[in-house]
Write an enzyme that holds these catalytic residues in place. Structure first.
Site, mmCIF file in Angstrom:
data_model
loop_
_atom_site.group_PDB
_atom_site.id
_atom_site.type_symbol
_atom_site.label_atom_id
_atom_site.label_comp_id
_atom_site.label_asym_id
_atom_site.label_seq_id
_atom_site.Cartn_x
_atom_site.Cartn_y
_atom_site.Cartn_z
ATOM 1 N N CYS A 124 -3.395 4.456 -4.912
ATOM 2 C CA CYS A 124 -2.063 4.800 -5.440
ATOM 3 C C CYS A 124 -1.030 4.799 -4.317
ATOM 4 O O CYS A 124 0.061 4.260 -4.469
ATOM 5 C CB CYS A 124 -2.043 6.185 -6.062
ATOM 6 S SG CYS A 124 -3.527 6.663 -6.909
ATOM 7 N N ASP A 125 -1.357 5.433 -3.184
ATOM 8 C CA ASP A 125 -0.340 5.683 -2.157
ATOM 9 C C ASP A 125 -0.406 4.720 -0.974
ATOM 10 O O ASP A 125 0.516 4.692 -0.148
ATOM 11 C CB ASP A 125 -0.484 7.130 -1.634
ATOM 12 C CG ASP A 125 -0.244 8.136 -2.755
ATOM 13 O OD1 ASP A 125 0.508 7.800 -3.690
ATOM 14 O OD2 ASP A 125 -0.803 9.243 -2.698
ATOM 15 N N CYS A 179 -5.478 9.516 -2.709
ATOM 16 C CA CYS A 179 -5.656 8.290 -3.470
ATOM 17 C C CYS A 179 -5.119 7.082 -2.706
ATOM 18 O O CYS A 179 -3.901 6.828 -2.718
ATOM 19 C CB CYS A 179 -4.954 8.419 -4.823
ATOM 20 S SG CYS A 179 -5.085 6.933 -5.811
#
Ligand code: FAD
Length: 312
Positions: free
Chosen positions: A133-134, A130
Site C-alpha cells: 500500500c505505502d 503494508c
C-alpha cells in the site's frame, strides 16, 4: 432486523455474504476496510480459476458478486456486541446500531506492533505495516523492513524495486521464509541485511528520520538514516470484541467446530481469526461458506422449517 450480520469485509466475510444472500437471508457486512489483508498482498497466484490476479481485482470481483446478490455493505467498525434475551444480537459502531438474528465473525488478523518508542507517534508519517500500500511513497528513498518471515522478505523484495536502498533487520540469523524468496532477497544489490539486530527506537518528529539499531551479539548500537520503516513481525487476532461469546486459544484465535459454530448459539466464525495453522484465501472463503450455510441452517431449525443447506 438482519438475518445475518457479518463482521469483516475480507475474503471470509465477502464469501459468507454471497452464500447467505443466495439463501435469501437479509445480509449486512460491516467492514473496516474492504479486502482485509488482501490489500497488503500484491499478485495472487494460488486462487483457483485465476493464473494470476491482482489482490485488488480479486476483492473487487468478490464485492461486485456480493452486491449482485443484494448484500448490504457498511464501511465501519463494530465496537460492541450485545445478545438480547430473545437470542438475537445488537451490534454497535460509533454512530449506529444494527440488529441481527445471527452474526458471523470474520475479523481476520491485524499487524503485530513492534512496541518501540516512536512507532505510534510516527505511524502514517513513515511507519507502515503494508509495503504494497505505502511502498510507492518511498520512490528512490531509503527504507527499512523489520522481520524475518515470508511477509518481511516479500516486503523487502517489493520495496527494492521502488526505494533506492532497503535495509532488512531481523533479530536472529534464521529466517522463517521460503528458500527461493530468501535467495532472491540476498541477491538484490540494494538490500542490505542486518541479522541479530533489533530496532531500539524510531527517530523523527514530523516524519521518520532514522532508526536506532542494536546488535544483540556485539552490543553495538548505531543510527541509520531512513525515510520509511516497514514493520512485518507477524499478525495477531484481535478478538476482545467477542471475548464473552467465544472460546479462544493462547493466540486469541477463536475456537470453532466443523460447522464454524461457537459456544454462543447463532454466533459463527470464519477465516484467519479462527484457530488453525494455515492462513490462506481459499481456507477463509471455504470457512465463510460453511459459516453462512450453518447460520442459515440454524435459523431454519429455529423457525421449525426443513433445512436444505446445499448451494448449487
Ligand atoms: C502480504 C500478504 C500476502 C498474502 N498473500 C496470499 C496469497 O498469495 N494467497 C493466499 O491464499 N493468501 C495470501 N495471504 C493471506 C490472506 O490474505 C488471508 O488468509 C485472508 O485475507 C484471510 O481472510 P479473512 O477474511 O479471514 O481476514 P482478513 O483478510 O484479515 O479480513 C478481515 C477484515 O475484518 C476487518 N475487521 C476486523 N475487526 C473488525 C471490526 N471490529 N469491525 C469491522 N471490521 C473489522 C478487518 O479490518 C479486515 O478488513 C496473504 C497475506 C498477506 C498479509
Amino acid at each position: 432486523m438482519y438475518d445475518v450480520i457479518i463482521i469483516g469485509s475480507g475474503p471470509a466475510g465477502m464469501t459468507a455474504g454471497i452464500y447467505a444472500a443466495r439463501r435469501e437471508m437479509k445480509t449486512l457486512i460491516i467492514g473496516k476496510e474492504l479486502g482485509g489483508q488482501l490489500v497488503w498482498a500484491s499478485e495472487i497466484e494460488n486462487y483457483p480459476g485465476f493464473d494470476n490476479i491482482s489482490a485488488f481485482d480479486l476483492i473487487d470481483k468478490m464485492k461486485e458478486q456480493a452486491l449482485k446478490f443484494k448484500v448490504e455493505i457498511e464501511n465501519d467498525e463494530v465496537k460492541k456486541i450485545e445478545k438480547t434475551p430473545e437470542g438475537s444480537f445488537i451490534l454497535y459502531t460509533n454512530k449506529k446500531s444494527f440488529s441481527a438474528k445471527t452474526v458471523i465473525i470474520a475479523m481476520g488478523l491485524s499487524p503485530r506492533r513492534l512496541a518501540v518508542p516512536g512507532e505510534t507517534e510516527l505511524s502514517g508519517k513513515g511507519v507502515s505495516y503494508c509495503a504494497n500500500c505505502d511502498g510507492p511513497f518511498f520512490r528512490n528513498k531509503k527504507v527499512v523492513v523489520i522481520g524475518g518471515g515470508n511477509s518481511a522478505l516479500d516486503a523487502a523484495e517489493v520495496l527494492s524495486k521502488i526505494a533506492s536502498q532497503v535495509y532488512l533487520v531481523h533479530r536472529n540469523d534464521k529466517f522463517r521464509a521460503f528458500d527461493v524468496l530468501l535467495k532472491e532477497v540476498k541477491e538484490k544489490e540494494n538490500i542490505e541485511i542486518f541479522t541479530n539486530s533489533e530496532i531500539k527506537k524510531i527517530n523523527g518528529t514530523e516524519k521518520v528520520d532514522s532508526i536506532s539499531l542494536y546488535n544483540v551479539k556485539t552490543k553495538e548500537e548505531k543510527e541509520i538514516e531512513v525515510d520509511g520503516v516497514f514493520i512485518e513481525v507477524g499478525r495477531i487476532a484481535s478478538t476482545d470484541l467477542v471475548i464473552d461469546f467465544v472460546d479462544r486459544n493462547e493466540k486469541n484465535q477463536i475456537i470453532v467446530n466443523t460447522k464454524m459454530e461457537t459456544k454462543t448459539p447463532g454466533l459463527f466464525v470464519a477465516g484467519d481469526v479462527c484457530e488453525g495453522e494455515f492462513k490462506q484465501i481459499t481456507i477463509a472463503t471455504g470457512q465463510g461458506t460453511i459459516a453462512a450455510l450453518s447460520a442459515y441452517q440454524y435459523l431454519q431449525l429455529k423457525e421449525g422449517k426443513n433445512v436444505v443447506a446445499r448451494d448449487y
